[in-house]
Design a protein around this motif. Structure first.
Motif, short mmCIF file in Angstrom:
data_model
loop_
_atom_site.label_atom_id
_atom_site.label_comp_id
_atom_site.label_asym_id
_atom_site.label_seq_id
_atom_site.Cartn_x
_atom_site.Cartn_y
_atom_site.Cartn_z
N UNK A 115 -6.92 1.16 7.56
CA UNK A 115 -8.49 0.69 7.39
C UNK A 115 -8.82 -0.37 6.48
N UNK A 116 -8.35 -0.29 5.08
CA UNK A 116 -8.49 -1.03 4.10
C UNK A 116 -8.10 -2.70 4.60
N UNK A 117 -6.62 -2.53 4.94
CA UNK A 117 -6.09 -3.90 5.38
C UNK A 117 -6.89 -4.34 6.48
N UNK B 255 -12.04 -7.07 -5.36
CA UNK B 255 -12.62 -6.86 -3.93
C UNK B 255 -11.47 -5.71 -3.11
N UNK B 256 -10.43 -5.69 -3.56
CA UNK B 256 -9.35 -4.89 -2.88
C UNK B 256 -9.69 -3.32 -3.59
N UNK B 257 -10.04 -3.24 -4.60
CA UNK B 257 -10.31 -1.67 -5.38
C UNK B 257 -11.80 -1.41 -4.34
N UNK B 258 -12.70 -2.43 -4.57
CA UNK B 258 -13.98 -1.98 -3.85
C UNK B 258 -13.78 -1.42 -2.20
N UNK B 259 -12.97 -2.37 -1.61
CA UNK B 259 -12.65 -2.01 -0.12
C UNK B 259 -12.05 -0.56 -0.04
N UNK B 260 -10.98 -0.36 -1.06
CA UNK B 260 -10.03 0.83 -0.74
C UNK B 260 -11.06 1.94 -0.95
N UNK B 261 -12.15 1.91 -2.20
CA UNK B 261 -12.86 3.09 -2.55
C UNK B 261 -13.73 3.43 -1.24
N UNK B 262 -14.49 2.11 -0.74
CA UNK B 262 -15.40 2.46 0.19
C UNK B 262 -14.44 3.11 1.62
N UNK C 238 0.88 -1.13 -0.09
CA UNK C 238 0.09 0.05 0.10
C UNK C 238 0.98 1.36 0.06
N UNK C 239 0.31 2.38 -0.65
CA UNK C 239 0.83 3.66 -0.69
C UNK C 239 -0.03 4.76 -0.52
N UNK D 138 -9.97 -6.15 5.07
CA UNK D 138 -9.70 -7.27 4.19
C UNK D 138 -9.30 -8.53 5.46
N UNK D 139 -8.49 -8.08 6.43
CA UNK D 139 -8.13 -8.99 7.24
C UNK D 139 -9.20 -9.72 8.16
N UNK D 140 -10.05 -8.72 8.75
CA UNK D 140 -11.24 -9.17 9.62
C UNK D 140 -12.29 -9.89 8.75
#
Lengths: 243, 243
Positions: free
Chosen positions: B58-60, B89-96, B49-50, B63-65
């Motif tokens: 929060x994103x990690x 999924x990662x994109x959606x979580x990041x955007x969220x 991540x950057x 995903x982790x949870x």
């Protein structure tokens, strides 16, 4: 963008600039960004510009016009007593142009902004280089910071940091600048050949050692190819790391 | 800033990230930016991540949870059938996360923005890497673009462009990444040691080949010093250019 370097070594100054100017990828052209003024035996001044082309051309034209008949017109770049005063004049002219273009006054992320490298030597003073900001203020080169970059500065910085040596010859300094420019050109479309190169030898007051380095220049080609090969060879010799 | 590279070679994938996080020069710390998930024999996923640390953490965490008890919770990174679905999924979580943080909705120069590299392999699919943008969309690595960089990408790009070869061994790939990181660290204060390194061999589904490379690591030190010397030697061998 643009890429320019002004560098001081013990023997004098070396300047290099690219010539690509662009307003978007579908609108690019070649434009000179290096300009010189001189009075034999007395002064030699080199200016390189990065940023909004309308701004930098207006600034150069103002400096040029005011230097054409220095007896009539003040302030002239050819009448300033020191390089410090030249940098002040360049800064004031740059700021004047930017403020003129900006309907609501100058802001820090101004679309009309530009940066300038101005270097040279006047009379008894040492050769020196200044980096002039859009706000009109400026910093001077020192032994700790022996080069200034403007424009697309990041790609070509690592090799400068590693290989600069103030005792190097002009030939080596040019080689270093060419490698730095070549690394940038290979990584970024907004910097392009040909390059303008100028060498200023301390106390020569001579701005005639200039050259335009084109894509077909055989020395540039062999440096570009040779550097790629040399990097790969050097890379092979490094110790391996395994996980 | 940050610097991360995700690279594909014929043998598999190599990932490297720095660990410096900063909110201004007087507020910096060390923070891991590389995270892995795996199911032996079935999937191996690495994320780097950057960007805004609150956003990426929060994103990690989300995903982790959601992966902790995949039976109960959907969507889980451990249940996606392909790497493409993992990237979605990662994109959606990041955007969220970004939209949640932004009182007025997402903008392109958002202070809460972040970018993500996600790579790995699932089942029969080939190993691959995606670059996920703050808007949640993403691009996939190809043979023409065999590596992705995020963060402070410019300093370390020239050597990647010159020395990448898809037939290289893992040892050589690691060496290349270390040189690229070392060039960046020497030019920019916002990227710092130690580096996190991970090697993923095709069809191994094993994320355990990880290493933290510190300032005192003897191989890193010899690569860092050796590279400086090798550059200077290579530089000497180039033809000279005189004006």
């Amino acid at each position: 963008m643009t890429y320019c370097i002004g560098m001081r070594i013990n023997k004098g100054l070396v300047f290099m600039s690219d010539t690509r100017t662009s307003a978007g990828v579908d609108n690019f052209a070649t434009s000179k960004k290096m300009f010189t003024w001189s009075t034999p035996g007395e002064r030699a001044i080199t200016i390189m510009t990065a940023g909004n082309l309308a701004t930098t051309q207006a600034m150069i034209s103002l400096l040029e016009e005011r230097s054409k008949s220095p007896e009539d017109r003040d302030p002239s770049i050819l009448r300033q007593p020191t390089m410090f005063q030249v940098a002040r004049l360049v800064g004031a002219t740059l700021k004047e142009v930017i403020v003129d273009s900006s309907p609501t006054g100058q802001t820090s992320d101004d679309q009309f902004a530009a940066s300038v490298i101005v270097g040279g030597q006047i009379g008894e003073g040492p050769p020196t280089v200044f980096l002039v900001y859009p706000q009109g203020n400026f910093i001077e080169i020192t032994d700790d910071t022996p080069f200034f970059q403007i424009g697309e500065t990041k790609y070509g910085k690592p090799i400068l940091v590693r290989a600069y040596d103030r005792n190097m010859s002009f030939e080596e300094a040019i080689k270093l600048l060419l490698v730095s420019f070549d690394s940038t050109v290979k990584s970024n479309l907004s910097v392009g050949l040909p390059f303008d190169l100028m060498v200023y030898e301390t106390d020569s007051f001579d701005t005639s050692r200039q050259k335009r380095v084109g894509k077909d220049d055989p020395v540039y080609q062999s440096i570009s190819t040779g550097w790629g090969d040399a990097l790969r060879d050097a890379f092979q010799l490094l110790p391996s790391y395994s996980v």
